[in-house]
Design a protein around this motif. Structure first.
Motif, short mmCIF file in Angstrom:
data_model
loop_
_atom_site.label_atom_id
_atom_site.label_comp_id
_atom_site.label_asym_id
_atom_site.label_seq_id
_atom_site.Cartn_x
_atom_site.Cartn_y
_atom_site.Cartn_z
N GLU A 1 99.01 95.42 56.14
CA GLU A 1 98.72 93.72 55.54
C GLU A 1 99.84 93.64 54.61
N ILE A 2 100.63 92.58 54.57
CA ILE A 2 101.63 92.17 53.57
C ILE A 2 100.84 91.28 52.65
N PRO A 3 100.27 91.31 51.68
CA PRO A 3 99.49 90.68 51.12
C PRO A 3 100.23 89.43 50.12
N PHE A 4 99.52 88.57 49.56
CA PHE A 4 99.85 87.85 48.51
C PHE A 4 101.26 87.10 48.67
N GLN A 5 101.49 86.66 49.84
CA GLN A 5 103.04 86.09 49.94
C GLN A 5 102.72 84.62 49.38
N THR A 6 103.82 84.43 48.91
CA THR A 6 103.82 82.83 48.26
C THR A 6 104.05 81.92 49.50
N MET A 7 103.33 80.99 49.65
CA MET A 7 103.57 80.02 50.92
C MET A 7 103.15 78.55 50.32
N ALA A 8 104.04 77.82 50.88
CA ALA A 8 103.82 76.40 50.42
C ALA A 8 104.21 75.50 51.90
N GLY A 9 103.30 74.54 51.96
CA GLY A 9 103.03 73.68 53.05
C GLY A 9 103.93 72.42 52.59
N ILE A 10 104.75 72.13 53.73
CA ILE A 10 105.77 70.82 53.37
C ILE A 10 105.21 70.01 54.47
N ARG A 11 105.40 68.76 54.10
CA ARG A 11 105.14 67.71 54.98
C ARG A 11 106.17 66.59 54.26
N VAL A 12 107.27 66.42 55.40
CA VAL A 12 108.24 65.78 55.22
C VAL A 12 109.13 65.43 56.30
N ARG A 13 110.02 64.12 56.39
CA ARG A 13 110.72 63.81 57.34
C ARG A 13 112.27 64.55 57.21
N LEU B 1 110.07 72.99 44.91
CA LEU B 1 109.98 72.14 45.97
C LEU B 1 109.08 70.86 45.76
N VAL B 2 108.22 70.80 44.85
CA VAL B 2 107.63 69.60 44.16
C VAL B 2 108.85 68.70 43.59
N GLU B 3 109.60 69.41 42.89
CA GLU B 3 110.60 68.61 42.25
C GLU B 3 111.58 67.85 43.26
N ALA B 4 111.81 68.82 44.26
CA ALA B 4 112.69 68.03 45.16
C ALA B 4 112.32 67.01 45.82
N GLY C 1 110.12 64.92 44.66
CA GLY C 1 109.95 63.97 44.03
C GLY C 1 109.00 62.74 44.22
N ASP C 2 109.49 61.42 44.16
CA ASP C 2 108.48 60.32 44.77
C ASP C 2 108.80 60.11 46.17
N GLY C 3 109.56 60.83 46.92
CA GLY C 3 109.66 60.66 48.29
C GLY C 3 108.35 60.85 49.09
N GLN C 4 108.38 60.22 50.30
CA GLN C 4 107.13 60.41 51.23
C GLN C 4 107.00 61.71 51.57
N GLY C 5 105.91 62.34 51.37
CA GLY C 5 105.58 63.67 51.93
C GLY C 5 104.73 64.42 51.03
N GLN C 6 104.82 65.68 51.23
CA GLN C 6 103.67 66.62 50.12
C GLN C 6 104.34 67.93 50.49
N VAL C 7 103.81 68.38 49.20
CA VAL C 7 104.26 69.98 49.28
C VAL C 7 102.87 70.38 48.42
N VAL C 8 102.33 71.53 49.10
CA VAL C 8 101.01 72.13 48.73
C VAL C 8 101.17 73.52 48.52
#
Ligand SMILES: [Zn+2]
Lengths: 212, 106
Positions: free
Chosen positions: A42-54, A113-116, A118-125
């Motif tokens: 197992e390679i535990p605790f990897q940092t992961m971010a879900g992005i939804r953006v065009r 990622l959240v800063e990038a 910005g106010d644009g359409q999409g999400q970073v989680v």
């Protein structure tokens, strides 16, 4: 973003407090691994971010400048400085980075990622706790996966550097071929125990001498 | 096991998909104008076609995108796969269904 982490890692006790979803399988994985044939860890605790953006939007280009690009089609993975961005859908991506890219250990990947976006359409989680990573490696790794995955895993079809959302042993996973004989399997945390044991079971035959 | 060709991901096992029912069921233009029977028919009544049937599918384990499929309900032959919002191939019927199921993205 990753290099700033080393100095602050382990200073706040976060690292010690964490328990990975497959921590209890570590001994089983070690016992099941066959050096030079097929190994699992197992390679535990990897940092992961879900992005939804065009990809073709301004915010998409801003996010891409943080990740090093956004993959364009199914299977594609963009990698830069240890940060990999996997294609999950036409406007959905998963960023996978080392543990110390997370802000709890001094990194700044998700805020960047959240800063990038910005106010644009999409999400970073922040999805760091959503999945864990199994690494299955060795000349028999493909044989183990083929017992529970109906994709064509032959190297003439599945090239290293490809990641696909699919099912292994009826469990939804991301299957990421990271090297010629190395696969990363990303199950959600609650499926980790089942899938870990499934893979170990699939490895067992290779511990016995081959029957001619 | 059906082998379904996702427009984004290529051929995958049926188990990676979820069924979304009959395609091209238009949301009523003015739902408040409907009586109870008409509303119930919109919600629950679907064709029970023997033969080519237009239906919605989502690649839930993969790209999570919806698409339409024309499938023969007798032979299971998949005759066409086409995008949400498009008209069924070989049909003159206008596509009026702009309403995807809850949570769907087009
Ligand atoms: Zn798909």
């Amino acid at each position: 973003m990753v290099e700033t982490a080393a100095a602050t890692a382990n200073t706040n006790g976060v690292r010690e407090a964490r328990r990975s979803p497959a921590a209890h399988l570590a001994g089983i994985f070690e016992a099941a691994s066959l050096e030079g044939i097929v190994e699992i860890r197992e390679i535990p605790f990897q940092t992961m971010a879900g992005i939804r953006v065009r990809r073709d939007s301004d915010e998409g280009r801003r996010v891409a400048s943080v990740t090093g690009g956004l993959p364009a089609a199914c299977g594609e993975v963009v990698e830069r400085d240890g940060v990999a961005t996997l294609w999950l859908g036409p406007a959905e991506f998963l960023v996978v980075a080392p543990e110390n890219a997370h802000e709890s250990l001094g990194g700044d990947l998700v805020p960047a990622l959240v800063e990038a976006l910005g106010d644009g359409q999409g999400q970073v989680v922040d999805l760091s706790a959503n999945r864990t990573v199994f690494e299955l490696s060795g000349v028999r790794a493909r044989d183990v996966l083929e017992k529970g995955c109906s994709l064509d895993l032959h190297p003439r079809v599945l090239k290293a550097g490809t990641a696909l959302s699919t099912e292994i042993g009826h469990i939804p996973v991301i299957l990421w071929k990271s090297g010629e004989d190395t696969f990363k399997v990303l199950p959600r945390a609650s499926f980790t125990d089942f899938l870990g044991r499934w893979l170990v079971d699939g490895m067992r035959e290779f511990a016995s001498p081959e029957v001619p | 096991m059906l082998l379904i060709s996702c427009p984004n991901c290529g051929p995958r096992d049926e188990t990676e998909f979820h069924y979304g029912g009959q395609a091209h069921v238009a949301y009523p233009e003015d739902p408040y104008a409907l009586n109870d029977r008409e509303w119930a028919e919109y919600l629950f009544y679907r064709d029970n076609t023997k033969g080519a049937y237009a239906e919605r599918w989502v690649h839930s384990t993969g790209c999570r995108q919806w698409f339409n499929m024309l499938r023969d309900t007798v032979t299971y032959e998949i005759q066409a796969i086409y995008p949400m919002g498009a008209t069924a191939p070989g049909s003159a019927a206008p596509t009026t269904n702009a309403q995807a199921p809850e949570g769907a993205s087009k």
